[in-house]
Design an enzyme around this catalytic site. Structure first.
Site, PDB file in Angstrom:
ATOM      1  N   ASP A  82      46.917  69.636   6.542  1.00 30.01           N
ATOM      2  CA  ASP A  82      47.839  69.014   7.485  1.00 30.01           C
ATOM      3  C   ASP A  82      47.189  69.008   8.869  1.00 30.01           C
ATOM      4  OD1 ASP A  82      50.505  67.993   8.227  1.00 30.01           O
ATOM      5  OD2 ASP A  82      50.708  69.893   9.301  1.00 30.01           O
ATOM      6  N   HIS A  95      50.536  53.870  17.043  1.00 35.12           N
ATOM      7  CA  HIS A  95      50.225  53.895  15.612  1.00 35.12           C
ATOM      8  C   HIS A  95      48.798  53.446  15.316  1.00 35.12           C
ATOM      9  CE1 HIS A  95      54.195  55.053  14.376  1.00 35.12           C
ATOM     10  NE2 HIS A  95      54.726  54.101  15.134  1.00 35.12           N
ATOM     11  N   ASP A 126      50.328  62.685   7.855  1.00 34.06           N
ATOM     12  CA  ASP A 126      49.045  63.295   8.227  1.00 34.06           C
ATOM     13  C   ASP A 126      48.643  64.390   7.251  1.00 34.06           C
ATOM     14  OD1 ASP A 126      51.077  65.030   8.953  1.00 34.06           O
ATOM     15  OD2 ASP A 126      50.077  65.714  10.770  1.00 34.06           O
TER      16      ASP A 126
END
Length: 188
Positions: A82, A95, A126
Site C-alpha cells: 500500500d 488524478h 493504491d
C-alpha cells in the site's frame, strides 16, 4: 466421434480445410471475432491503467499457487503493498499525477520481480499484490526490503513539485497447511 472423423480423413472421405479453402470474408470475420475475444479476455483479467493483473485474476493465481504449495510442500510469498502518500499526490496533482505514479510503481514492481517466478497485481486504488513462487522467508524478506527501499528512494516529480514516498507491506508465506486464499489475503 473423433475416431470416426480420423478414419474418414484417412480414407479420403473427408479432408481438413486449409485456410485458403475458406472464403476471405469468413477468414476476416473469424480473425476479427478472435481479436475481439482476446481483447475482452485481457480486459477481464487486467487493470486498464497499469496493465497488471487485477484482483480477481490475482485471487485465481493465489489459488493455483496454494494448490502447488500443498502438493509440493513448497513455500510461496504473498505480499500486500500500500502506497502511504498516494492520497496527497492524488489531491495535490490530480488524478493524472496519481495515475502516472501508479504506472511508475507498477513498472518498478515488474522490474524488481522479473527474475522470479512471480505475479504482480493492482488490487485497487493504491494497493498492489505480489505473489512470488518458491520463495522462503530469507529471500522474501530481502526482496520486500529492496522494494520498500526502492519506493523510498523514488522522487516523484509532478509540475515542479517533488514528492517523497513510502509504502507499507504485509507478508504471508503460504505453505501446505494454509487453508484458503481468504486466509492468505487477510494475513498479508
Amino acid at each position: 466421434s473423433v475416431e470416426g472423423l480420423a478414419t474418414m480423413i484417412h480414407l479420403g472421405q473427408a479432408r481438413l480445410l486449409e485456410e485458403s479453402d475458406i472464403p476471405v470474408t469468413e477468414r476476416a470475420s473469424y480473425r476479427m471475432l478472435q481479436n475481439m475475444h482476446n481483447q475482452l479476455i485481457h480486459q477481464a483479467m487486467h487493470d486498464d491503467l497499469t496493465g497488471l493483473i487485477n484482483r480477481k485474476e490475482f485471487s485465481r493465481e493465489l489459488k493455483l499457487a496454494l494448490e502447488v504449495a500443498k502438493r509440493n510442500d513448497s513455500i510461496n510469498l504473498c505480499a500486500y503493498l500500500d502506497l502511504d502518500q498516494f492520497k496527497v499526490i492524488n489531491n495535490t496533482g490530480g488524478h493524472v499525477a496519481g495515475d502516472k505514479l501508479l504506472v511508475t510503481i507498477a513498472r518498478m514492481l515488474k522490474d524488481k520481480l522479473s527474475t522470479f517466478d512471480a505475479k504482480v497485481a493492482r488490487l485497487g486504488g493504491d494497493e498492489f499484490g505480489l505473489l512470488v513462487n518458491d520463495c522462503g522467508s530469507e529471500v522474501g524478506a530481502a526482496l520486500t526490503k529492496e522494494i520498500i527501499d526502492s519506493i523510498k528512494a523514488l522522487r516523484f516529480e509532478w509540475e515542479g513539485d517533488v514528492f517523497s514516498l513510502t509504502a507499507s507491506m504485509g507478508l504471508y508465506y503460504m505453505h501446505k497447511d494454509t487453508d484458503s486464499v481468504a486466509t492468505i489475503m487477510s494475513s498479508a
